[in-house]
Motif scaffolding. Structure first.
Motif, PDB file in Angstrom:
ATOM      1  N   MET A 131       0.664  -1.124   0.157  1.00 20.38           N
ATOM      2  CA  MET A 131       0.299  -0.014  -0.083  1.00 20.38           C
ATOM      3  C   MET A 131       0.814   1.056  -0.122  1.00 20.38           C
ATOM      4  O   MET A 131       1.823   1.556   0.769  1.00 20.38           O
ATOM      5  CB  MET A 131      -1.009   0.066   1.183  1.00 20.38           C
ATOM      6  CG  MET A 131      -1.915   1.116   1.083  1.00 20.38           C
ATOM      7  SD  MET A 131      -3.088   1.002   2.739  1.00 20.38           S
ATOM      8  CE  MET A 131      -3.599  -0.605   2.420  1.00 20.38           C
ATOM      9  N   GLN A 132       0.715   2.104  -1.065  1.00 17.26           N
ATOM     10  CA  GLN A 132       1.600   3.460  -1.079  1.00 17.26           C
ATOM     11  C   GLN A 132       1.151   4.473  -0.485  1.00 17.26           C
ATOM     12  O   GLN A 132      -0.214   4.594  -0.146  1.00 17.26           O
ATOM     13  CB  GLN A 132       1.706   3.576  -2.626  1.00 17.26           C
ATOM     14  CG  GLN A 132       2.272   2.389  -3.492  1.00 17.26           C
ATOM     15  CD  GLN A 132       3.012   3.205  -4.920  1.00 17.26           C
ATOM     16  OE1 GLN A 132       3.906   3.649  -4.809  1.00 17.26           O
ATOM     17  NE2 GLN A 132       2.279   2.619  -5.685  1.00 17.26           N
ATOM     18  N   ASN A 133       1.911   5.429   0.037  1.00 18.76           N
ATOM     19  CA  ASN A 133       1.762   6.655   0.593  1.00 18.76           C
ATOM     20  C   ASN A 133       2.043   7.595  -0.159  1.00 18.76           C
ATOM     21  O   ASN A 133       3.287   7.950  -0.631  1.00 18.76           O
ATOM     22  CB  ASN A 133       2.616   6.632   2.178  1.00 18.76           C
ATOM     23  CG  ASN A 133       2.052   5.766   2.993  1.00 18.76           C
ATOM     24  OD1 ASN A 133       1.023   5.046   2.954  1.00 18.76           O
ATOM     25  ND2 ASN A 133       3.057   5.060   3.878  1.00 18.76           N
ATOM     26  N   ILE A 134       1.233   8.571  -0.616  1.00 20.49           N
ATOM     27  CA  ILE A 134       1.249   9.537  -1.618  1.00 20.49           C
ATOM     28  C   ILE A 134       0.877  10.994  -0.826  1.00 20.49           C
ATOM     29  O   ILE A 134       0.056  11.156  -0.690  1.00 20.49           O
ATOM     30  CB  ILE A 134       0.616   9.323  -2.833  1.00 20.49           C
ATOM     31  CG1 ILE A 134       0.743   7.821  -3.335  1.00 20.49           C
ATOM     32  CG2 ILE A 134       1.084  10.184  -3.799  1.00 20.49           C
ATOM     33  CD1 ILE A 134       1.917   7.500  -3.698  1.00 20.49           C
ATOM     34  N   ILE A 135       2.039  12.037  -1.263  1.00 23.53           N
ATOM     35  CA  ILE A 135       1.410  13.422  -1.073  1.00 23.53           C
ATOM     36  C   ILE A 135       1.633  14.134  -2.429  1.00 23.53           C
ATOM     37  O   ILE A 135       2.242  13.986  -3.242  1.00 23.53           O
ATOM     38  CB  ILE A 135       2.717  14.035  -0.099  1.00 23.53           C
ATOM     39  CG1 ILE A 135       3.111  13.253   1.225  1.00 23.53           C
ATOM     40  CG2 ILE A 135       2.333  15.448  -0.029  1.00 23.53           C
ATOM     41  CD1 ILE A 135       4.048  13.993   2.065  1.00 23.53           C
ATOM     42  N   ILE A 136       0.230  14.699  -2.459  1.00 25.73           N
ATOM     43  CA  ILE A 136       0.114  15.540  -3.675  1.00 25.73           C
ATOM     44  C   ILE A 136      -0.061  17.157  -3.219  1.00 25.73           C
ATOM     45  O   ILE A 136      -1.078  17.447  -2.715  1.00 25.73           O
ATOM     46  CB  ILE A 136      -0.984  14.941  -4.415  1.00 25.73           C
ATOM     47  CG1 ILE A 136      -0.727  13.593  -4.961  1.00 25.73           C
ATOM     48  CG2 ILE A 136      -1.293  16.048  -5.859  1.00 25.73           C
ATOM     49  CD1 ILE A 136      -1.887  13.172  -5.761  1.00 25.73           C
ATOM     50  N   VAL A 183       7.030   8.014   3.047  1.00 24.66           N
ATOM     51  CA  VAL A 183       6.282   8.773   1.732  1.00 24.66           C
ATOM     52  C   VAL A 183       7.057   7.825   0.559  1.00 24.66           C
ATOM     53  O   VAL A 183       8.088   7.835   0.245  1.00 24.66           O
ATOM     54  CB  VAL A 183       6.585  10.102   1.714  1.00 24.66           C
ATOM     55  CG1 VAL A 183       6.205  10.566   0.162  1.00 24.66           C
ATOM     56  CG2 VAL A 183       6.025  10.657   2.885  1.00 24.66           C
ATOM     57  N   ASP A 184       5.980   7.146  -0.255  1.00 27.11           N
ATOM     58  CA  ASP A 184       6.696   6.477  -1.616  1.00 27.11           C
ATOM     59  C   ASP A 184       6.628   7.619  -2.623  1.00 27.11           C
ATOM     60  O   ASP A 184       7.689   7.496  -3.447  1.00 27.11           O
ATOM     61  CB  ASP A 184       5.682   5.465  -1.893  1.00 27.11           C
ATOM     62  CG  ASP A 184       5.640   4.254  -0.814  1.00 27.11           C
ATOM     63  OD1 ASP A 184       6.443   3.630  -0.875  1.00 27.11           O
ATOM     64  OD2 ASP A 184       4.292   4.275  -0.329  1.00 27.11           O
ATOM     65  N   ALA A 185       5.648   8.564  -2.824  1.00 30.77           N
ATOM     66  CA  ALA A 185       6.048   9.455  -3.931  1.00 30.77           C
ATOM     67  C   ALA A 185       5.310  10.814  -3.141  1.00 30.77           C
ATOM     68  O   ALA A 185       4.314  10.876  -2.630  1.00 30.77           O
ATOM     69  CB  ALA A 185       4.981   9.009  -4.933  1.00 30.77           C
ATOM     70  N   LYS A 197      15.698   7.777   2.855  1.00 30.40           N
ATOM     71  CA  LYS A 197      16.609   6.956   2.040  1.00 30.40           C
ATOM     72  C   LYS A 197      15.832   6.224   1.018  1.00 30.40           C
ATOM     73  O   LYS A 197      16.412   5.090   0.363  1.00 30.40           O
ATOM     74  CB  LYS A 197      17.483   5.965   2.805  1.00 30.40           C
ATOM     75  CG  LYS A 197      18.473   6.740   3.757  1.00 30.40           C
ATOM     76  CD  LYS A 197      19.482   5.667   4.078  1.00 30.40           C
ATOM     77  CE  LYS A 197      20.553   6.433   4.764  1.00 30.40           C
ATOM     78  NZ  LYS A 197      21.068   7.745   4.554  1.00 30.40           N
ATOM     79  N   SER A 198      14.635   6.827   0.503  1.00 31.73           N
ATOM     80  CA  SER A 198      13.971   6.260  -0.532  1.00 31.73           C
ATOM     81  C   SER A 198      12.922   7.130  -1.047  1.00 31.73           C
ATOM     82  O   SER A 198      12.586   8.172  -0.429  1.00 31.73           O
ATOM     83  CB  SER A 198      13.241   4.884  -0.020  1.00 31.73           C
ATOM     84  OG  SER A 198      12.127   4.960   0.908  1.00 31.73           O
TER      85      SER A 198
END
Length: 245
Positions: free
Chosen positions: A1-6, A80-82, A129-130
């Motif tokens: 499950m990804q964590n995304i900030i926009i 945070v993935d993206a 680091k990602s």
């Protein structure tokens, strides 16, 4: 499950990116100026399958709030993935030509505020680091043109910043992506006549997500703009100054 900030989540392209992540049941942290639009988007993304949708109202030109904004977003998600930065405005070029304060306002909104936010976000990304940092700039930043050189100057500033940031932060395993759309049919460009080079925001959103996942370094969206801008940048100055673009 990804964590995304926009950031700039109410913009047309950002909304379409958020929809793609919602379908995959991502955790979304949406930041934008218009709280009522954020509420509407939150409801839509929840229906589409987003695991969680958190919304925050902010003014991009309140620079003293940027550090706290970024820290709270990272703290809320844990990892945070993206991060996608998509806020901005389309200046009135003619007004800017006679009002230096308007120029400064537009440079702050489209350029300086983005760089400020990225400075804080890059620090957090380096610590974990990602992750991926993606910013929507524009083909307008490749060469100044009389029709939109204030906008182009701001976008060009961000693109140059991203080049250096990418080189620095890659050593920490963080990928930086500069997305340069061409003509996109959005509410911001509603008054423009549309031709064959125009695309829908849904198309650009698909490109953005695909490139994030592949950790691509390709900027132009769609890709045919690389050829168009290559030609435009090759036009000699003496010729360029005589044509209308």
């Amino acid at each position: 499950m990804q964590n995304i900030i926009i950031i700039g989540a109410t913009s047309a392209m950002a909304k379409e990116v958020a929809k793609l992540y919602a379908i995959e049941k991502a955790n979304l942290y949406l930041i934008a100026r218009d709280s009522s639009k954020l509420d509407t988007i939150k409801q839509d993304l929840t229906v589409r399958g987003a695991n969680t949708v958190h919304t925050v109202q902010f003014d991009a030109n309140q620079f003293d709030s940027h550090q706290v904004l970024i820290e709270e977003a990272f703290d809320a998600l844990g990892r945070v993935d993206a991060l996608l930065v998509a806020h901005g405005s389309l200046p009135n070029q003619e007004l800017c030509q006679t009002d230096s304060m308007k120029v400064i306002e537009e440079l702050n909104t489209n350029g300086v505020s983005v760089i400020s936010l990225l400075t804080h976000a890059a620090t957090k990304m380096e610590q974990q680091k990602s992750g991926n940092i993606t910013v929507i700039t524009s083909v307008a930043g490749d060469r100044g043109r009389q029709s939109n050189y204030v906008y182009g100057a701001a976008k060009g500033m961000v693109s140059t910043f991203l080049q250096g940031l990418a080189q620095k932060i890659s050593k920490s395993g963080v990928h930086v992506l500069d997305i340069k759309p061409g003509f996109v049919d959005t509410p911001m460009t509603a008054e423009f006549d549309k031709g064959v080079l125009w695309v829908k925001p849904e198309k650009v959103a698909e490109i953005i997500k695909n490139r994030i996942e592949k950790r691509s370094s390709v900027s132009y969206a769609p890709g045919f703009w690389s050829l168009i801008m290559f030609v435009i940048k090759l036009i000699p100055k003496i010729v360029f100054n005589r044509i209308k673009l």
